[in-house]
Motif scaffolding. Sequence first.
Motif, PDB file in Angstrom:
ATOM      1  N   THR A   1      33.823  42.403  31.532  1.00  0.00           N
ATOM      2  CA  THR A   1      34.701  43.367  30.862  1.00  0.00           C
ATOM      3  C   THR A   1      35.757  42.612  30.064  1.00  0.00           C
ATOM      4  OG1 THR A   1      34.390  44.968  32.622  1.00  0.00           O
ATOM      5  CG2 THR A   1      36.332  45.276  31.226  1.00  0.00           C
ATOM      6  N   PHE A   2      35.800  42.847  28.770  1.00  0.00           N
ATOM      7  CA  PHE A   2      36.738  42.129  27.904  1.00  0.00           C
ATOM      8  C   PHE A   2      38.108  42.805  27.906  1.00  0.00           C
ATOM      9  CE2 PHE A   2      32.917  40.117  26.800  1.00  0.00           C
ATOM     10  CZ  PHE A   2      33.299  38.851  26.403  1.00  0.00           C
TER      11      PHE A   2
ATOM     12  N   ILE B   1      34.844  39.181  35.306  1.00  0.00           N
ATOM     13  CA  ILE B   1      33.447  39.172  35.744  1.00  0.00           C
ATOM     14  C   ILE B   1      33.359  39.946  37.051  1.00  0.00           C
ATOM     15  CG2 ILE B   1      31.487  37.713  36.392  1.00  0.00           C
ATOM     16  CD1 ILE B   1      32.938  35.378  34.942  1.00  0.00           C
ATOM     17  N   ASN B   2      32.438  40.890  37.106  1.00  0.00           N
ATOM     18  CA  ASN B   2      32.175  41.669  38.322  1.00  0.00           C
ATOM     19  C   ASN B   2      33.436  42.305  38.909  1.00  0.00           C
ATOM     20  OD1 ASN B   2      29.510  41.022  38.063  1.00  0.00           O
ATOM     21  ND2 ASN B   2      29.491  39.455  39.658  1.00  0.00           N
ATOM     22  N   GLY B   3      34.424  42.568  38.073  1.00  0.00           N
ATOM     23  CA  GLY B   3      35.641  43.236  38.538  1.00  0.00           C
ATOM     24  C   GLY B   3      36.487  42.401  39.476  1.00  0.00           C
ATOM     25  N   ARG B   4      36.120  41.118  39.691  1.00  0.00           N
ATOM     26  CA  ARG B   4      36.791  40.299  40.704  1.00  0.00           C
ATOM     27  C   ARG B   4      37.238  38.931  40.208  1.00  0.00           C
ATOM     28  NH1 ARG B   4      36.653  44.405  42.826  1.00  0.00           N
ATOM     29  NH2 ARG B   4      35.968  45.015  44.911  1.00  0.00           N
TER      30      ARG B   4
ATOM     31  N   GLY C   1      42.781  50.574  35.019  1.00  0.00           N
ATOM     32  CA  GLY C   1      42.473  51.057  36.362  1.00  0.00           C
ATOM     33  C   GLY C   1      41.926  49.985  37.279  1.00  0.00           C
ATOM     34  N   ILE C   2      42.185  48.710  36.909  1.00  0.00           N
ATOM     35  CA  ILE C   2      41.708  47.608  37.757  1.00  0.00           C
ATOM     36  C   ILE C   2      42.914  47.049  38.508  1.00  0.00           C
ATOM     37  CG2 ILE C   2      40.615  45.334  37.768  1.00  0.00           C
ATOM     38  CD1 ILE C   2      39.461  46.187  34.935  1.00  0.00           C
ATOM     39  N   GLU C   3      42.784  46.935  39.826  1.00  0.00           N
ATOM     40  CA  GLU C   3      43.901  46.505  40.664  1.00  0.00           C
ATOM     41  C   GLU C   3      43.949  44.967  40.722  1.00  0.00           C
ATOM     42  OE1 GLU C   3      46.620  47.828  42.383  1.00  0.00           O
ATOM     43  OE2 GLU C   3      46.809  45.663  42.511  1.00  0.00           O
ATOM     44  N   PRO C   4      45.018  44.342  40.190  1.00  0.00           N
ATOM     45  CA  PRO C   4      45.089  42.869  40.194  1.00  0.00           C
ATOM     46  C   PRO C   4      45.040  42.244  41.598  1.00  0.00           C
ATOM     47  CG  PRO C   4      46.714  43.779  38.675  1.00  0.00           C
ATOM     48  CD  PRO C   4      46.141  44.940  39.437  1.00  0.00           C
ATOM     49  N   LEU C   5      45.404  43.021  42.625  1.00  0.00           N
ATOM     50  CA  LEU C   5      45.331  42.472  43.989  1.00  0.00           C
ATOM     51  C   LEU C   5      43.891  42.264  44.431  1.00  0.00           C
ATOM     52  CD1 LEU C   5      48.025  44.629  45.820  1.00  0.00           C
ATOM     53  CD2 LEU C   5      48.273  42.318  44.903  1.00  0.00           C
TER      54      LEU C   5
END
Length: 272
Positions: free
Chosen positions: A22-23, A42-45, A62-66
Amino acid sequence: MEQREKDRAAQEQPGEHRTTITFLGTSGAIPEVGGESPTFLINGRYLVDTGWTAVANLRNRGIEPLELEYVFFTHFHHDHYMALPSLLYYWLMRGKPLRELKIVGPAEDLELIVKRAISFLHPERYYGKDDVPTLIPLLPGDGYEEAAFRLETCATVHPVQGLCYRFMDRRSGKTFTFTGDTAYHPPIAEHARGSALLVHESALGPVAADPANNAYMHAGAIDAGRIAEAAGVAKLLLVHALSSRAESCVAAAKDVFRGEVEWPADGQTYVL
Ligand SMILES: Nc1ccn([C@@H]2O[C@H](COP(=O)(O)O)[C@@H](O)[C@H]2O)c(=O)n1
């Protein structure tokens, strides 16, 4: 649907894990208004470089940096790591131990930059000094692996030590390669061979670099296309310039590369 849910949906199809990229940004060294220098997830992680504003970019989608497990740094020029202190600050303020964040990057600068980022946060006053991220320094040619993925690296050609990463997702079996900043460097094609996709910078625009006039050691879209063609990858994603140059860069790379070429939009997710 929020980005995190989209990633999960893509990754949790019955019986198969899908690799996602995801860019968050593709701008040049000074991002255009509303833009971000090249960063992706990459892979949301696993975050590749932080750009200027990784925390806001992730949360806005909506992506949680933690939930980050790793940050992979391609090199330590400011436009690629400026948001590191704010990412660490966010973890500290939310009470998550920094040691749970693993940071991979060029050995020459990794420890120095992370120490300075922590020092900037003034841990003597606010936090325990011993809580530091887990560092994984790599030299060009080094590899690193864990249960979910394997990394292989080669050198880039830039004024500071840089790593081109070949990422193999053990759960999907998919491999892709990303360069960070680099001048035209044919060994990158060898390194990327067999990858589904190559992310390559094209900071100089729709041209081939003139080696005699390339003090900042960048590539043009024709250089990137030649690397992709020699590597035999299926798709080339160009990054690291103003979006007004995207169309001409894509066209220039298509003149020398027979596969697909795209300039990712901010927020766009590729599924391998
Ligand atoms: N006068 C300068 C020029 C460059 N830098 C550093 O380089 C980065 C930008 O270079 P790119 O390779 O991304 O084009 C910039 O972020 C600085 O780290 C500088 O400090 N001063």
